[in-house]
Design a protein around this motif. Sequence first.
Motif, PDB file in Angstrom:
ATOM      1  N   SER A 158      -6.976  -4.399   6.166  1.00  0.00           N
ATOM      2  CA  SER A 158      -6.609  -3.335   5.427  1.00  0.00           C
ATOM      3  C   SER A 158      -7.673  -2.395   6.193  1.00  0.00           C
ATOM      4  O   SER A 158      -8.456  -2.549   6.732  1.00  0.00           O
ATOM      5  CB  SER A 158      -7.161  -3.771   4.016  1.00  0.00           C
ATOM      6  OG  SER A 158      -8.439  -3.850   3.970  1.00  0.00           O
ATOM      7  N   CYS A 159      -7.521  -1.087   5.534  1.00  0.00           N
ATOM      8  CA  CYS A 159      -8.397   0.067   5.678  1.00  0.00           C
ATOM      9  C   CYS A 159      -8.786   0.521   4.517  1.00  0.00           C
ATOM     10  O   CYS A 159      -8.521   0.071   3.437  1.00  0.00           O
ATOM     11  CB  CYS A 159      -7.623   1.061   6.502  1.00  0.00           C
ATOM     12  SG  CYS A 159      -6.677   2.172   5.560  1.00  0.00           S
TER      13      CYS A 159
ATOM     14  N   LYS B  76      -8.526   2.950   2.900  1.00  0.00           N
ATOM     15  CA  LYS B  76      -7.632   3.668   1.729  1.00  0.00           C
ATOM     16  C   LYS B  76      -6.831   2.699   0.850  1.00  0.00           C
ATOM     17  O   LYS B  76      -6.930   2.822  -0.164  1.00  0.00           O
ATOM     18  CB  LYS B  76      -6.667   4.631   2.360  1.00  0.00           C
ATOM     19  CG  LYS B  76      -7.195   5.856   3.236  1.00  0.00           C
ATOM     20  CD  LYS B  76      -6.400   6.973   3.718  1.00  0.00           C
ATOM     21  CE  LYS B  76      -5.505   6.344   4.951  1.00  0.00           C
ATOM     22  NZ  LYS B  76      -6.423   6.185   6.149  1.00  0.00           N
TER      23      LYS B  76
ATOM     24  N   PRO C   2      -5.128   2.645  10.859  1.00  0.00           N
ATOM     25  CA  PRO C   2      -6.187   2.067  10.892  1.00  0.00           C
ATOM     26  C   PRO C   2      -6.010   0.490  11.193  1.00  0.00           C
ATOM     27  O   PRO C   2      -6.538  -0.434  12.074  1.00  0.00           O
ATOM     28  CB  PRO C   2      -7.302   2.141   9.955  1.00  0.00           C
ATOM     29  CG  PRO C   2      -6.439   3.018   8.885  1.00  0.00           C
ATOM     30  CD  PRO C   2      -5.357   3.602   9.741  1.00  0.00           C
ATOM     31  N   VAL C   3      -4.999  -0.018  10.466  1.00  0.00           N
ATOM     32  CA  VAL C   3      -4.539  -1.495  10.521  1.00  0.00           C
ATOM     33  C   VAL C   3      -3.976  -1.880  11.898  1.00  0.00           C
ATOM     34  O   VAL C   3      -4.321  -3.001  12.665  1.00  0.00           O
ATOM     35  CB  VAL C   3      -4.014  -2.050   9.337  1.00  0.00           C
ATOM     36  CG1 VAL C   3      -3.685  -3.437   9.552  1.00  0.00           C
ATOM     37  CG2 VAL C   3      -5.027  -2.133   8.256  1.00  0.00           C
TER      38      VAL C   3
ATOM     39  N   PHE D 272      -0.945  -6.166  -0.144  1.00  0.00           N
ATOM     40  CA  PHE D 272      -2.197  -6.500  -0.888  1.00  0.00           C
ATOM     41  C   PHE D 272      -1.872  -7.330  -2.226  1.00  0.00           C
ATOM     42  O   PHE D 272      -0.758  -7.284  -2.742  1.00  0.00           O
ATOM     43  CB  PHE D 272      -2.753  -5.149  -1.534  1.00  0.00           C
ATOM     44  CG  PHE D 272      -3.465  -4.332  -0.442  1.00  0.00           C
ATOM     45  CD1 PHE D 272      -4.592  -4.456  -0.230  1.00  0.00           C
ATOM     46  CD2 PHE D 272      -2.582  -3.582   0.418  1.00  0.00           C
ATOM     47  CE1 PHE D 272      -5.564  -3.862   0.830  1.00  0.00           C
ATOM     48  CE2 PHE D 272      -3.268  -2.692   1.187  1.00  0.00           C
ATOM     49  CZ  PHE D 272      -4.716  -2.825   1.608  1.00  0.00           C
TER      50      PHE D 272
ATOM     51  N   CYS E  97      -0.482   4.541   4.033  1.00  0.00           N
ATOM     52  CA  CYS E  97       0.346   5.103   5.354  1.00  0.00           C
ATOM     53  C   CYS E  97       1.234   4.368   5.759  1.00  0.00           C
ATOM     54  O   CYS E  97       1.761   3.253   5.197  1.00  0.00           O
ATOM     55  CB  CYS E  97      -0.970   5.254   6.415  1.00  0.00           C
ATOM     56  SG  CYS E  97      -1.133   3.948   7.324  1.00  0.00           S
TER      57      CYS E  97
ATOM     58  N   CYS F  29       0.801  -1.220  -0.018  1.00  0.00           N
ATOM     59  CA  CYS F  29      -0.090   0.014  -0.147  1.00  0.00           C
ATOM     60  C   CYS F  29       0.723   1.275  -0.061  1.00  0.00           C
ATOM     61  O   CYS F  29       1.918   1.356   0.767  1.00  0.00           O
ATOM     62  CB  CYS F  29      -0.808  -0.118   1.208  1.00  0.00           C
ATOM     63  SG  CYS F  29      -1.821   1.461   1.280  1.00  0.00           S
TER      64      CYS F  29
HETATM   65  S1  SF4 Z   1      -3.576   0.980   7.126  1.00  0.00           S
HETATM   66 FE1  SF4 Z   1      -4.799   1.391   5.204  1.00  0.00          FE
HETATM   67  S2  SF4 Z   1      -3.412   3.162   4.456  1.00  0.00           S
HETATM   68 FE2  SF4 Z   1      -2.236   2.480   6.080  1.00  0.00          FE
HETATM   69  S3  SF4 Z   1      -1.025   0.844   4.843  1.00  0.00           S
HETATM   70 FE3  SF4 Z   1      -3.056  -0.329   5.536  1.00  0.00          FE
HETATM   71  S4  SF4 Z   1      -4.295  -0.019   3.965  1.00  0.00           S
HETATM   72 FE4  SF4 Z   1      -2.715   1.192   3.531  1.00  0.00          FE
END
Ligand code: SF4
Lengths: 93, 950
Positions: B279-280, B282, B415-416, B254, B248, B245
Motif C-alpha cells: 500500500s501507500c 494515502k 506508489p504501489v 485493503f 489512485c 482504495c
Molecule cells: S497506491 Fe496508494 S493511493 Fe493508490 S490505490 Fe494503492 S494505496 Fe491507494
Amino acid sequence: MKDTHAALVRMANQIARNFVAIGHDRAVLATADHIDSFWDPRMKAGIFAGDRSSLDPIAAAAIDHLQQHGDPGPQTRATEFAKKGDLHNSDAG
Amino acid sequence: MGYEPAPDFGTPASTAKEQVTLTIDGRAVTVPAGTSVMRAAAEAGGSIPKLCATDNVKSFGSCRLCLVEIEGARGTPASCTTPVGEGMVVKTQTPRLEKLRKGVMELYISDHPLDCLTCSANGDCELQDQAAAVGLRDVRYGYENANHLAQPTDNSNPYFHYDPSKCIVCSRCVRACAEVQGTFALTIDGRGFASMVSAGQKEDDFLSSECVSCGACVQACPTATLQEKSVKEIGLPERAVVTTCAYCGVGCTFRAEMRGEQLVRMVPYKDGKANRGHSCVKGRFAYGYANHQDRITSPMIRDSIHDPWREVSWEEALGFAASKVQAIKAEHGAMALGGITSSRCTNEETFLVQKLIRSVFGANNVDTCARVCHSPTGYGLKTTFGTSAGTQDFDSVMQTDVALVIGANPTDGHPVFASRLKKRLREGAKLIVIDPRRIDLVRTPHVEASYHLPLQPGTNVAVLTAMAHVIVTEGLVDRAYIEERCEIDAYEDWARFVSDERHSPEVLEAVTRVPAADLREAARLYATGGNAAIYYGLGVTEHSQGSSTVMAIANLAMCTGNVGRPGVGVNPLRGQNNVQGACDMGSFPHELPGYRHLSDGETRALFEKDWGVSLDPNPGLRINNMLDAAVDGTFKAIYIQGEDILQSDPNTRHVADGLAAMDCVIVHDLFLNETANYAHVFLPGSTFLEKNGTFTNAERRIQPVRKVMEPANGMEDWQVTQSLANALGAEWSYTHPSEILDEIARLTGSFAGVSWDMLQKRGSVQWPVNEKYPDGSPVMHMNGFVRGKGLFVVTDYVPTDEKTGPRFPLLLTTGRILSQYNVGAQTRRTANTVWHPEDLLEMHPVDAENRGLKDGDWARLASRTGETTLRVTVTDRVAPGVVYTTFHHPATQANVVTTDYSDWATNCPEYKVTAVQVSPSNGPTDWQETYESWSEKSRRIAPEPMEPAE
Ligand code: SF4
Ligand code: SF4
Ligand code: SF4
Ligand code: FES
C-alpha cells in the motif's frame, strides 16, 4: 459569442494541422469527420455561421464539406470503430 | 466476516510450475518446488512457530524458532530457509524441538516488557502467540541485566509509533522496507545485544528520514513496536471487510478492520491482485477525511450564489433542484442541461449519472474529469489497437526487461506500482525515463535509470518520433510481427515518414534538447533489450498533442513487437481510482457505455429499448464547451458529482465565469469544494467506506467496493442520483448497486460476464469478460489486435501554440506528490499535510539566481492567463528554463495560470506546458486575496432559524 467563435476556429485549425501529414484531401475529410463525430450541434452551427477568414485552408475546406455534404463517414480508425458499434461483441474499445 | 488476522504463510509463494511431494508430521503434502518447508506446513493447515519470517518478505533465518527435524538431515534446520525436497520427511513437533524453541523464546521474552495486559497489541501480538505456542510459562533471566526497556518511543510519524522497548530485532521491518517498498529507510544499527532498528541517520526520526510512510514495516512487525496509533486509540479490530482504495488508479485492496462502526485501520490485502499486500500512505492511512469537521452531511440550497446556504431536508433540496432543472428545460430546451461524472465514484454511480443526463435531462452534455487527464488515451489507443485501455496487468512488470517510463512519476503518483517496478529493476531490468524533471526513479537506492532523457516540455511527439527514426533506420524493427499483426500499408507509410532525416535525433535535438547520442542509445535499448514495456501518465496526455503522443507510443510498441504478451505493452497509469471505469461507463458526450458512438443506430436502439426513452443521436458538449456555452447563454444547468472543476480544470477564471453564468449548479460532494462556491444546490455525498459498488483500476480490473459503515449523509451516492432522477419524474427503483451492474452487463459487451456475485467469488476480474473471455483478460491483444490489425499512425510534431518569449521565458509544468491527492480535498483533511503543507515552485539554481530568488522566497508566477504566488524551492531536478509545481492546495490556485490550450483530438487541457515568468513577491496576489474572501463568503451557512415564539 466572439470568444466562443474564436475558440471553435482554434479547435478546427488544430485538428486540421494534426492531419496535415496524411495529405491534403485525406486531411480535409478526416477533419470533417472528426468535427462531425465530436462536436455538439450548436458548435457546428457556430462555425458554419461565423467568419471563416481565420480558418486554415484544410479546416476551411473541411467545414465547407461538412456544410454541403454532411458527415463524410469514418475516416480514421478512432471514428470508424466507434461508429460501427458491434454490440454484444464490444471490447469496450 | 468476523475478525481474524490475515493468514501468514511465513514465506512468499513459489511461482515454480514443478510440484514436489513431501511428508510433514505424517501427512503427504504437495507444493510447487522452491516452497519453504514452513510454507508447505502452513498450506497444509499446520503452523510452525516463527518470529522472523513473514510471507511478504524473503526468509532470513535469524530467530531459530522455526526449527524442524528432517529425516536424514543433520541437526535441526530452520524451516523458513529450507526448501522442500521430493520425498522429504519432516517433523515439526518433537520433545527436542520443543525444548530448543522454549529456550529461544525465553531469551526473547527476557528482554521484552511483560506488560502484555496493557499493551495495545494484546491479542494481536505474534510474540505473545508464539510464547503460548511453544508453551513458555516462566522466564529464567530477569530484568536486572542490561535490557532495552528504557528506550523512548518515536511518535514522529502521524500514523504509527515506534516503541523500541518492544523490538525483538527480527528485522522484518527492515526487509519489508527494502524488499516490498524499495525505500531502504531502515537499518539495524549496532551489533549483538546493542542492535536496534533505526530510521535513516542517527539524528533522524521516522518523519525526518527517507520513510514514505507506506506502512509495510508496520504490517510486518510481529509486536507492538511498530503499530498504527489508531489501534492504541480505538482498540483492536473486531471484524474486517475487504474493499478497494478510493485514491489512485493502482486500485489496492485493503482489509478495512473495524471496531463497531469505527475504522481502526486499513491493512493491505495480501490476495489483492493489484497490490499483492502492499500500500501507500494515502490508502493505508489517509482516510481521516471521512470524519473531518468540514464534511457536509445535510443537503443545502440557496437562490443566489451570493446568499448564505440553507440546510434543508433531502426532499426539499431535490424538489428545489428538480423544479429549477424543469423550468430551464421548458424555457431553453434539453440542450441547456448537462452534468459531469466523477472518476472517484463507482462504476454504478457514474453509469447512473450519465443515464440521468441522457435519458432524464434528455441531453448528451455529459463529460467527466477524465477529460482533463486520460481522454487522449482513449482516442490514441482506440485508433491504433482498437481498445481504450492499457494492455497489461501490473504483474506483467515482473517479466519486463526494459521499462520505458514517460511523463509519469510512479513513486509519487502510483506508489504501489512503483514498488513493483523498482523490485523488477533491482532484479536487473533496465529503465529509460523520459521526463523534463529528474523524477525519483531516475536514481533511488539500488535503482538507476540507464537513460534519462530530460526533454523540453511539449516535445514528447518529437522525442518518440526520433526514437522511431532510430529503430526503423537502424533496422531494429520486428518485421515478422508487423507483417503478421499490423496493417502493412499503414506501416510502410509510417516507416517512410519517420525515416525522413528531419526526424532524426540530431535534427530534433534543437527542439527537444535531448542529446542525440542518448536518445539513440535509449531507442536501441528499447528495441533490442528483450521484453519492453511502456508506462505513461499525464505528462503524455495533458498536452496539445496528447493523443498524438499516445499513438506515437503505440507505434513504437508495435514496430518492436512489444504488444500481446506478458512483460510488454502500453500501460497508461491512471490518476484517479476509477478513471478507467468512468470512461468505460459512457461518461463522454459522444458515446454510450462501452465506447460506442451515439450515431450508431443499433447501439442507441439497445439503450432506448432498455431505458424506455429516445436518445439524441448528436454528440453533446465537453466540459470546456459547456462553460463557453454558459457564457454565451445557451447552457444553464449542471449536475456535478464528486468533482471540483473550479480547482482542477485549467484557466480557473474561465471556469468561474462559466459557472457564474449558469442558473442552476448542483454540486454533489463530500465537502463544500471550490466549485460549490458557484452552486445553488449542494447534495452531500458518501465516502467509499459508506457504499457498495465497483471501481475499475488502470489494469481494467473491476474490484468491489464494500460498505463498512452507514453513510453519514444518509444515502449512498447512487441513491442520491436516483432520487434526483425520480424527482424529475423518472421511476427508477434500484435497491442495490448489483442491479445497476446487471444493467451495465446487459448493455455492454465487455462487461457481459460481470456480476456482483461473480465478484464476491472471484475477488476481481479484468475486462473484457464475456463468452470469449469468461475469466477476464489480464493481457490484451494476445492473438491479434482487438480490431483485427494494428494501425500505425503518422504523428507529425506540431509545436504547441503556447510559446515562451521575452515576457514569459520559462516553461511551467505540473505534477503531483506522494502524500497528496489531486486537488487535495481529501488528503489536505488528513495528517498527510505534515509532508506537504503547501505547493512549492521548483526552479533551477541558475534561473533562481537570475531573479534574485532563494529557497523559501515568495515568488509571483505569471502567465498570459493570470498570476499567483507561491514559495520557491531551488533544485536541479528541473532543467534551466523549466519550473514545476503541484496543484494540491486551493490557495495556490495553480490553474489560475494554466491556459485553455488543449489536445487537438480530445480537448484534454495542456496542463504540462505554460509559458510563465517568475519574479520576487511579497505574498499572495490580489486575485488570491479577493478569491479567498469571496470563497469564505460564499461558504456561509445560515444559522438554524429560531422557533417562532408562541
Ligand atoms: S497506491 Fe496508494 S493511493 Fe493508490 S490505490 Fe494503492 S494505496 Fe491507494
Ligand atoms: S513506512 Fe514504509 S518507507 Fe517508512 S520505514 Fe516503514 S516500510 Fe519503510
Ligand atoms: S520493529 Fe518490529 S519488525 Fe522491526 S525488528 Fe523490531 S520487532 Fe522486528
Ligand atoms: S522464522 Fe525461521 S528463523 Fe525465524
